[in-house]
Design a protein around this motif. Structure first.
Motif, PDB file in Angstrom:
ATOM      1  N   MET A   1       0.846  -1.180   0.000  1.00 58.25           N
ATOM      2  CA  MET A   1       0.000   0.000   0.000  1.00 58.25           C
ATOM      3  C   MET A   1       0.890   1.240   0.000  1.00 58.25           C
ATOM      4  SD  MET A   1      -3.197   0.501   2.532  1.00 58.25           S
ATOM      5  CE  MET A   1      -4.357  -0.781   2.260  1.00 58.25           C
ATOM      6  N   ASP A   2       0.663   2.107  -0.961  1.00 54.45           N
ATOM      7  CA  ASP A   2       1.476   3.306  -1.013  1.00 54.45           C
ATOM      8  C   ASP A   2       0.824   4.437  -0.208  1.00 54.45           C
ATOM      9  OD1 ASP A   2      -0.594   3.537  -2.842  1.00 54.45           O
ATOM     10  OD2 ASP A   2       0.537   4.883  -4.153  1.00 54.45           O
ATOM     11  N   GLY A   3       1.505   5.547  -0.105  1.00 54.40           N
ATOM     12  CA  GLY A   3       1.050   6.678   0.715  1.00 54.40           C
ATOM     13  C   GLY A   3      -0.254   7.293   0.250  1.00 54.40           C
ATOM     14  N   LYS A   4      -0.440   7.394  -1.094  1.00 59.68           N
ATOM     15  CA  LYS A   4      -1.670   7.988  -1.623  1.00 59.68           C
ATOM     16  C   LYS A   4      -2.882   7.146  -1.257  1.00 59.68           C
ATOM     17  CE  LYS A   4      -0.178  10.658  -5.610  1.00 59.68           C
ATOM     18  NZ  LYS A   4      -0.338  10.804  -7.053  1.00 59.68           N
ATOM     19  N   MET A   5      -2.719   5.839  -1.395  1.00 62.35           N
ATOM     20  CA  MET A   5      -3.836   4.937  -1.101  1.00 62.35           C
ATOM     21  C   MET A   5      -4.190   4.997   0.383  1.00 62.35           C
ATOM     22  SD  MET A   5      -5.929   2.990  -2.421  1.00 62.35           S
ATOM     23  CE  MET A   5      -6.485   1.396  -2.838  1.00 62.35           C
ATOM     24  N   LEU A   6      -3.190   5.060   1.235  1.00 63.60           N
ATOM     25  CA  LEU A   6      -3.415   5.143   2.675  1.00 63.60           C
ATOM     26  C   LEU A   6      -4.110   6.457   3.036  1.00 63.60           C
ATOM     27  CD1 LEU A   6      -2.954   3.571   5.256  1.00 63.60           C
ATOM     28  CD2 LEU A   6      -0.741   4.677   5.480  1.00 63.60           C
ATOM     29  N   ALA A   7      -3.727   7.563   2.410  1.00 64.31           N
ATOM     30  CA  ALA A   7      -4.353   8.851   2.654  1.00 64.31           C
ATOM     31  C   ALA A   7      -5.812   8.834   2.214  1.00 64.31           C
ATOM     32  CB  ALA A   7      -3.600   9.955   1.921  1.00 64.31           C
ATOM     33  N   ARG A   8      -6.105   8.235   1.079  1.00 62.65           N
ATOM     34  CA  ARG A   8      -7.490   8.140   0.590  1.00 62.65           C
ATOM     35  C   ARG A   8      -8.340   7.297   1.538  1.00 62.65           C
ATOM     36  NH1 ARG A   8      -6.221   7.053  -5.759  1.00 62.65           N
ATOM     37  NH2 ARG A   8      -5.612   9.190  -6.245  1.00 62.65           N
ATOM     38  N   LEU A   9      -7.774   6.180   1.993  1.00 60.66           N
ATOM     39  CA  LEU A   9      -8.500   5.309   2.920  1.00 60.66           C
ATOM     40  C   LEU A   9      -8.798   6.049   4.231  1.00 60.66           C
ATOM     41  CD1 LEU A   9      -9.655   2.514   3.443  1.00 60.66           C
ATOM     42  CD2 LEU A   9      -7.405   1.810   4.275  1.00 60.66           C
ATOM     43  N   GLY A  10      -7.820   6.789   4.713  1.00 55.17           N
ATOM     44  CA  GLY A  10      -8.020   7.585   5.937  1.00 55.17           C
ATOM     45  C   GLY A  10      -9.095   8.643   5.753  1.00 55.17           C
ATOM     46  N   ALA A  11      -9.110   9.311   4.605  1.00 55.99           N
ATOM     47  CA  ALA A  11     -10.113  10.328   4.316  1.00 55.99           C
ATOM     48  C   ALA A  11     -11.500   9.712   4.236  1.00 55.99           C
ATOM     49  CB  ALA A  11      -9.768  11.058   3.026  1.00 55.99           C
ATOM     50  N   ILE A  12     -11.609   8.546   3.613  1.00 58.67           N
ATOM     51  CA  ILE A  12     -12.914   7.872   3.487  1.00 58.67           C
ATOM     52  C   ILE A  12     -13.431   7.478   4.870  1.00 58.67           C
ATOM     53  CG2 ILE A  12     -14.030   5.773   2.651  1.00 58.67           C
ATOM     54  CD1 ILE A  12     -12.250   6.011   0.133  1.00 58.67           C
ATOM     55  N   ILE A  13     -12.553   6.955   5.716  1.00 56.66           N
ATOM     56  CA  ILE A  13     -12.973   6.571   7.071  1.00 56.66           C
ATOM     57  C   ILE A  13     -13.397   7.805   7.863  1.00 56.66           C
ATOM     58  CG2 ILE A  13     -12.125   5.645   9.267  1.00 56.66           C
ATOM     59  CD1 ILE A  13     -10.445   3.668   7.614  1.00 56.66           C
ATOM     60  N   PHE A  14     -12.653   8.889   7.734  1.00 55.93           N
ATOM     61  CA  PHE A  14     -12.997  10.126   8.435  1.00 55.93           C
ATOM     62  C   PHE A  14     -14.361  10.633   8.000  1.00 55.93           C
ATOM     63  CE2 PHE A  14     -13.106  14.779   8.571  1.00 55.93           C
ATOM     64  CZ  PHE A  14     -12.937  14.982   9.931  1.00 55.93           C
ATOM     65  N   VAL A  15     -14.619  10.667   6.702  1.00 53.72           N
ATOM     66  CA  VAL A  15     -15.911  11.138   6.183  1.00 53.72           C
ATOM     67  C   VAL A  15     -17.039  10.218   6.654  1.00 53.72           C
ATOM     68  CG1 VAL A  15     -17.255  11.498   4.074  1.00 53.72           C
ATOM     69  CG2 VAL A  15     -14.918  12.359   4.210  1.00 53.72           C
ATOM     70  N   ALA A  16     -16.812   8.927   6.663  1.00 58.22           N
ATOM     71  CA  ALA A  16     -17.839   7.983   7.106  1.00 58.22           C
ATOM     72  C   ALA A  16     -18.183   8.210   8.576  1.00 58.22           C
ATOM     73  CB  ALA A  16     -17.366   6.552   6.886  1.00 58.22           C
ATOM     74  N   VAL A  17     -17.181   8.432   9.405  1.00 55.41           N
ATOM     75  CA  VAL A  17     -17.428   8.699  10.827  1.00 55.41           C
ATOM     76  C   VAL A  17     -18.170  10.023  11.000  1.00 55.41           C
ATOM     77  CG1 VAL A  17     -16.290   9.213  13.035  1.00 55.41           C
ATOM     78  CG2 VAL A  17     -15.515   7.285  11.654  1.00 55.41           C
ATOM     79  N   ALA A  18     -17.797  11.045  10.250  1.00 53.15           N
ATOM     80  CA  ALA A  18     -18.457  12.343  10.347  1.00 53.15           C
ATOM     81  C   ALA A  18     -19.925  12.243   9.927  1.00 53.15           C
ATOM     82  CB  ALA A  18     -17.727  13.369   9.482  1.00 53.15           C
ATOM     83  N   ILE A  19     -20.201  11.521   8.866  1.00 52.07           N
ATOM     84  CA  ILE A  19     -21.590  11.351   8.406  1.00 52.07           C
ATOM     85  C   ILE A  19     -22.398  10.580   9.440  1.00 52.07           C
ATOM     86  CG2 ILE A  19     -23.026  10.193   6.680  1.00 52.07           C
ATOM     87  CD1 ILE A  19     -20.892  10.969   4.595  1.00 52.07           C
ATOM     88  N   THR A  20     -21.818   9.545  10.006  1.00 49.25           N
ATOM     89  CA  THR A  20     -22.516   8.762  11.028  1.00 49.25           C
ATOM     90  C   THR A  20     -22.824   9.615  12.254  1.00 49.25           C
ATOM     91  OG1 THR A  20     -21.386   6.768  10.272  1.00 49.25           O
ATOM     92  CG2 THR A  20     -22.394   6.690  12.457  1.00 49.25           C
ATOM     93  N   ALA A  21     -21.861  10.397  12.712  1.00 55.06           N
ATOM     94  CA  ALA A  21     -22.078  11.262  13.870  1.00 55.06           C
ATOM     95  C   ALA A  21     -23.151  12.299  13.579  1.00 55.06           C
ATOM     96  CB  ALA A  21     -20.776  11.944  14.268  1.00 55.06           C
ATOM     97  N   THR A  22     -23.151  12.853  12.377  1.00 54.35           N
ATOM     98  CA  THR A  22     -24.168  13.829  11.999  1.00 54.35           C
ATOM     99  C   THR A  22     -25.552  13.199  11.969  1.00 54.35           C
ATOM    100  OG1 THR A  22     -22.542  15.037  10.673  1.00 54.35           O
ATOM    101  CG2 THR A  22     -24.859  15.481  10.227  1.00 54.35           C
ATOM    102  N   ALA A  23     -25.661  12.007  11.407  1.00 56.75           N
ATOM    103  CA  ALA A  23     -26.956  11.319  11.346  1.00 56.75           C
ATOM    104  C   ALA A  23     -27.478  11.013  12.743  1.00 56.75           C
ATOM    105  CB  ALA A  23     -26.821  10.035  10.537  1.00 56.75           C
ATOM    106  N   ILE A  24     -26.599  10.584  13.638  1.00 56.91           N
ATOM    107  CA  ILE A  24     -27.024  10.289  15.010  1.00 56.91           C
ATOM    108  C   ILE A  24     -27.493  11.558  15.703  1.00 56.91           C
ATOM    109  CG2 ILE A  24     -26.174   9.596  17.291  1.00 56.91           C
ATOM    110  CD1 ILE A  24     -24.386   7.557  15.829  1.00 56.91           C
TER     111      ILE A  24
END
Length: 95
Positions: A1-24
């Motif tokens: 896994m290269d750095g770009k892929m890891l950064a994208r995965l981190g961003a996707i997880i962050f957005v998913a957590v933010a959306i979940t918190a907002t929905a709750i």
């Protein structure tokens, strides 16, 4: 896994957590504000409290006022949970 892929995965997880918190948060029901209890309204008519206010207005002169000294003693005893002295409880006598 290269750095770009890891950064994208981190961003996707962050957005998913933010959306979940907002929905709750959006689905939470707001609690109705609690009105002032009746005992707080009675506290406004408390003669000891009125005497304390009068003594506060006197400032330094209150130290020489026997009624203020009696009110402060009763307040102190109530705060400390002491049994009051044999004298009758404070009653505002026209002040």
């Amino acid at each position: 896994m290269d750095g770009k892929m890891l950064a994208r995965l981190g961003a996707i997880i962050f957005v998913a957590v933010a959306i979940t918190a907002t929905a709750i948060e959006m689905t939470r029901k707001e609690e109705a504000p609690v009105s002032a209890p009746a005992n707080l309204q009675q506290a406004a008519r408390n003669p000891l409290r009125e005497e304390q206010h009068r003594c506060q207005q006197l400032g330094q002169k209150a130290a020489d006022d026997s009624e203020c000294m009696r009110a402060w003693a009763e307040t102190r005893d109530r705060f400390l949970g002491r049994t009051p002295a044999p004298s009758p409880p404070f009653q505002n006598e026209g002040h």
